[in-house]
Design a protein around this motif. Structure first.
Motif, PDB file in Angstrom:
ATOM      1  N   GLU B  32       0.935  -1.082   0.065  1.00 53.69           N
ATOM      2  CA  GLU B  32       0.060  -0.094  -0.010  1.00 53.69           C
ATOM      3  C   GLU B  32       0.936   1.336  -0.031  1.00 53.69           C
ATOM      4  O   GLU B  32       1.875   1.085   0.814  1.00 53.69           O
ATOM      5  N   LEU B  33       0.748   2.224  -0.855  1.00 54.10           N
ATOM      6  CA  LEU B  33       1.649   3.284  -1.099  1.00 54.10           C
ATOM      7  C   LEU B  33       0.938   4.632  -0.657  1.00 54.10           C
ATOM      8  O   LEU B  33      -0.421   4.631  -1.067  1.00 54.10           O
ATOM      9  N   PHE B  34       1.669   5.607  -0.157  1.00 56.83           N
ATOM     10  CA  PHE B  34       1.212   6.925   0.555  1.00 56.83           C
ATOM     11  C   PHE B  34       2.110   7.932  -0.220  1.00 56.83           C
ATOM     12  O   PHE B  34       3.343   7.725  -0.457  1.00 56.83           O
ATOM     13  N   ARG B  53      -7.435   6.217  -4.582  1.00 54.72           N
ATOM     14  CA  ARG B  53      -7.534   6.677  -6.134  1.00 54.72           C
ATOM     15  C   ARG B  53      -8.204   7.828  -6.355  1.00 54.72           C
ATOM     16  O   ARG B  53      -8.980   8.191  -7.088  1.00 54.72           O
ATOM     17  N   GLU B  54      -7.819   8.803  -5.472  1.00 55.24           N
ATOM     18  CA  GLU B  54      -8.167  10.351  -5.609  1.00 55.24           C
ATOM     19  C   GLU B  54      -7.174  11.225  -5.846  1.00 55.24           C
ATOM     20  O   GLU B  54      -6.066  11.001  -5.897  1.00 55.24           O
ATOM     21  N   SER B  55      -7.727  12.440  -6.445  1.00 52.40           N
ATOM     22  CA  SER B  55      -6.797  13.666  -6.623  1.00 52.40           C
ATOM     23  C   SER B  55      -6.982  14.600  -5.445  1.00 52.40           C
ATOM     24  O   SER B  55      -7.944  14.877  -5.238  1.00 52.40           O
ATOM     25  N   ILE B  56      -5.833  14.903  -4.861  1.00 46.40           N
ATOM     26  CA  ILE B  56      -5.718  15.851  -3.767  1.00 46.40           C
ATOM     27  C   ILE B  56      -4.902  17.140  -4.258  1.00 46.40           C
ATOM     28  O   ILE B  56      -3.805  17.180  -4.747  1.00 46.40           O
ATOM     29  N   LYS B  57      -5.549  18.291  -4.113  1.00 47.34           N
ATOM     30  CA  LYS B  57      -4.800  19.622  -4.273  1.00 47.34           C
ATOM     31  C   LYS B  57      -4.248  19.420  -6.117  1.00 47.34           C
ATOM     32  O   LYS B  57      -3.373  19.993  -6.135  1.00 47.34           O
ATOM     33  N   GLY B  58      -4.810  18.754  -6.853  1.00 50.15           N
ATOM     34  CA  GLY B  58      -4.458  18.646  -8.177  1.00 50.15           C
ATOM     35  C   GLY B  58      -3.323  17.461  -8.411  1.00 50.15           C
ATOM     36  O   GLY B  58      -2.800  17.213  -9.523  1.00 50.15           O
ATOM     37  N   PHE B  59      -2.970  16.606  -7.446  1.00 51.36           N
ATOM     38  CA  PHE B  59      -2.045  15.821  -7.338  1.00 51.36           C
ATOM     39  C   PHE B  59      -2.741  14.399  -7.593  1.00 51.36           C
ATOM     40  O   PHE B  59      -3.736  14.215  -6.986  1.00 51.36           O
ATOM     41  N   THR B  60      -1.852  13.740  -8.361  1.00 53.55           N
ATOM     42  CA  THR B  60      -2.443  12.349  -8.619  1.00 53.55           C
ATOM     43  C   THR B  60      -1.032  11.305  -8.404  1.00 53.55           C
ATOM     44  O   THR B  60      -0.004  11.927  -8.531  1.00 53.55           O
ATOM     45  N   ALA B  61      -1.470  10.136  -8.415  1.00 55.11           N
ATOM     46  CA  ALA B  61      -0.511   9.144  -8.194  1.00 55.11           C
ATOM     47  C   ALA B  61      -0.973   7.765  -8.655  1.00 55.11           C
ATOM     48  O   ALA B  61      -2.172   7.425  -8.187  1.00 55.11           O
ATOM     49  N   ASP B  62      -0.129   7.296  -9.612  1.00 55.42           N
ATOM     50  CA  ASP B  62      -0.552   5.675 -10.035  1.00 55.42           C
ATOM     51  C   ASP B  62       0.383   4.530  -9.534  1.00 55.42           C
ATOM     52  O   ASP B  62       1.625   4.963  -9.670  1.00 55.42           O
ATOM     53  N   LEU B  63      -0.004   3.711  -9.103  1.00 55.38           N
ATOM     54  CA  LEU B  63       0.875   2.701  -8.723  1.00 55.38           C
ATOM     55  C   LEU B  63       1.113   1.682  -9.969  1.00 55.38           C
ATOM     56  O   LEU B  63       0.140   1.151 -10.646  1.00 55.38           O
ATOM     57  N   HIS B  71       4.885   7.357  -8.517  1.00 57.24           N
ATOM     58  CA  HIS B  71       5.167   8.522  -8.645  1.00 57.24           C
ATOM     59  C   HIS B  71       3.966   9.567  -8.746  1.00 57.24           C
ATOM     60  O   HIS B  71       2.924   9.331  -9.126  1.00 57.24           O
ATOM     61  N   LEU B  72       4.316  10.944  -8.063  1.00 54.18           N
ATOM     62  CA  LEU B  72       3.524  11.868  -7.736  1.00 54.18           C
ATOM     63  C   LEU B  72       3.538  12.749  -8.966  1.00 54.18           C
ATOM     64  O   LEU B  72       4.587  13.380  -9.205  1.00 54.18           O
ATOM     65  N   LYS B  73       2.165  13.132  -9.427  1.00 50.91           N
ATOM     66  CA  LYS B  73       2.398  14.277 -10.514  1.00 50.91           C
ATOM     67  C   LYS B  73       1.128  15.226 -10.316  1.00 50.91           C
ATOM     68  O   LYS B  73       0.189  15.114  -9.657  1.00 50.91           O
ATOM     69  N   LYS B  74       1.575  16.375 -10.819  1.00 48.73           N
ATOM     70  CA  LYS B  74       0.536  17.324 -10.897  1.00 48.73           C
ATOM     71  C   LYS B  74       0.965  18.244 -12.347  1.00 48.73           C
ATOM     72  O   LYS B  74       2.270  18.569 -12.523  1.00 48.73           O
ATOM     73  N   PRO B  75      -0.031  18.498 -13.039  1.00 49.55           N
ATOM     74  CA  PRO B  75       0.160  19.143 -14.421  1.00 49.55           C
ATOM     75  C   PRO B  75       0.545  20.674 -14.334  1.00 49.55           C
ATOM     76  O   PRO B  75       1.473  21.172 -15.118  1.00 49.55           O
ATOM     77  N   PHE B  76       0.386  21.246 -13.221  1.00 56.36           N
ATOM     78  CA  PHE B  76       0.737  22.722 -13.149  1.00 56.36           C
ATOM     79  C   PHE B  76       1.161  23.073 -11.763  1.00 56.36           C
ATOM     80  O   PHE B  76       0.222  23.135 -10.843  1.00 56.36           O
ATOM     81  N   ALA B  77       2.217  23.342 -11.402  1.00 53.16           N
ATOM     82  CA  ALA B  77       2.655  23.645 -10.123  1.00 53.16           C
ATOM     83  C   ALA B  77       2.293  25.017  -9.625  1.00 53.16           C
ATOM     84  O   ALA B  77       2.203  25.946 -10.381  1.00 53.16           O
ATOM     85  N   GLN B  78       1.905  25.206  -8.297  1.00 50.84           N
ATOM     86  CA  GLN B  78       1.537  26.398  -7.708  1.00 50.84           C
ATOM     87  C   GLN B  78       2.785  26.535  -6.620  1.00 50.84           C
ATOM     88  O   GLN B  78       3.291  25.732  -5.966  1.00 50.84           O
ATOM     89  N   GLU B  79       2.803  27.860  -6.338  1.00 47.42           N
ATOM     90  CA  GLU B  79       3.768  28.147  -5.219  1.00 47.42           C
ATOM     91  C   GLU B  79       3.600  27.580  -3.947  1.00 47.42           C
ATOM     92  O   GLU B  79       4.201  27.184  -3.255  1.00 47.42           O
ATOM     93  N   GLU B  80       2.091  27.550  -3.631  1.00 41.88           N
ATOM     94  CA  GLU B  80       1.969  26.849  -2.443  1.00 41.88           C
ATOM     95  C   GLU B  80       2.111  25.150  -2.082  1.00 41.88           C
ATOM     96  O   GLU B  80       1.818  24.570  -1.221  1.00 41.88           O
ATOM     97  N   ASP B  81       2.726  24.601  -3.423  1.00 42.32           N
ATOM     98  CA  ASP B  81       3.093  23.499  -3.495  1.00 42.32           C
ATOM     99  C   ASP B  81       4.412  23.098  -3.060  1.00 42.32           C
ATOM    100  O   ASP B  81       4.703  22.195  -2.702  1.00 42.32           O
ATOM    101  N   SER B  82       5.134  24.265  -2.689  1.00 37.09           N
ATOM    102  CA  SER B  82       6.329  24.044  -2.182  1.00 37.09           C
ATOM    103  C   SER B  82       6.359  23.603  -0.629  1.00 37.09           C
ATOM    104  O   SER B  82       5.562  24.095   0.288  1.00 37.09           O
ATOM    105  N   ALA B  83       7.067  22.520  -0.679  1.00 42.63           N
ATOM    106  CA  ALA B  83       7.185  21.576   0.602  1.00 42.63           C
ATOM    107  C   ALA B  83       8.078  20.425   0.443  1.00 42.63           C
ATOM    108  O   ALA B  83       8.697  20.114  -0.328  1.00 42.63           O
TER     109      ALA B  83
END
Lengths: 118, 110
Positions: B32-34, B53-63, B71-83
């Motif tokens: 199980e991946l997180f 199997r959900e998208s959170i804050k525009g992020f998705t990940a496929d096993l 891998h964690l993916k997001k099509p358009f990065a936002q400044e608040e994604d910095s972390a």
């Protein structure tokens, strides 16, 4: 809203001292965990507990012990603190009820205790 | 034994650019991946997990079991994604022991 609290945000101790880090969760979670977080090493599991008075060693248990006398409280003990135990310590809890397969539940983290051993 | 590898310590992208944070795992059983995230001065928190199997804050990940990746993916990065982002693995059907990767710091440049 799950709350995981840790007794101190910052702690400074001397080499050889016995150190107690306390963690309390208020959501009746079965599982509790202690990690240390170090730059470049990520989170490493020290110990975890899946029930009162039950404990399992994690990946780096040497120099640590734990105590879980009540379901809501999980204590990490450094019997004789050493400088290489200077780190950020994170406590977490998770449920194991709700119909999902075991191993799939979210962990809820405390704010961390930054321990410095001098 | 469980192992999680995040090959990048730091990933810098421009605002609006796509983001991919890599995670590879090693585990012989059913994983199980997180993905967990830690914003500045905040506690570590779950971002998303495979079972939901959900998208959170525009992020998705496929096993991808063939490539043992999540891998964690997001099509358009936002400044608040910095972390700081951590990939984690546990054994489905087993105790809740979770193995974390070493983390990737995402820096989104305005």
């Amino acid at each position: 809203d799950v709350k995981v609290t840790q007794s101190s945000r910052y702690l400074v101790k001397r080499t050889g001292e016995k150190v107690f880090l306390e963690c309390v969760q208020d959501m009746d979670h079965e599982n509790m965990f202690w990690y240390r977080q170090d730059p470049g090493l990520g989170l490493r599991l020290i110990y975890f507990s899946y029930d009162v008075k039950m404990k399992e060693k994690g990946d780096i248990p040497e120099g640590y012990s734990v105590s879980r006398e009540k379901k809501e409280r999980f204590s990490l003990i450094l019997e004789s603190a050493s400088t290489n135990q200077t780190s950020m310590y994170l406590c977490a809890s998770s449920d194991n009820r709700g119909g999902l397969p075991q191993g799939t539940y979210e962990q809820y983290f405390g704010p961390g205790t930054r321990l410095t051993v001098t | 034994a469980q192992r999680v590898t995040q090959p990048e310590k730091l990933l810098s992208v421009f605002k609006g650019a796509p983001v991919e944070l890599k995670c590879n795992y090693s585990y012989s059983g059913s994983p199980e991946l997180f993905w967990y995230v830690q914003y500045s001065r905040q506690r570590l928190q779950l971002l998303l997990r495979h079972i939901s199997r959900e998208s959170i804050k525009g992020f998705t990940a496929d096993l991808n079991k063939g490539e043992t990746s999540f891998h964690l993916k997001k099509p358009f990065a936002q400044e608040e994604d910095s972390a700081m982002y951590y990939c984690a693995l546990s054994a489905r059907g087993g105790y809740q022991k979770v193995t974390f990767g070493t983390g990737t710091k995402l820096q989104v440049i305005p």
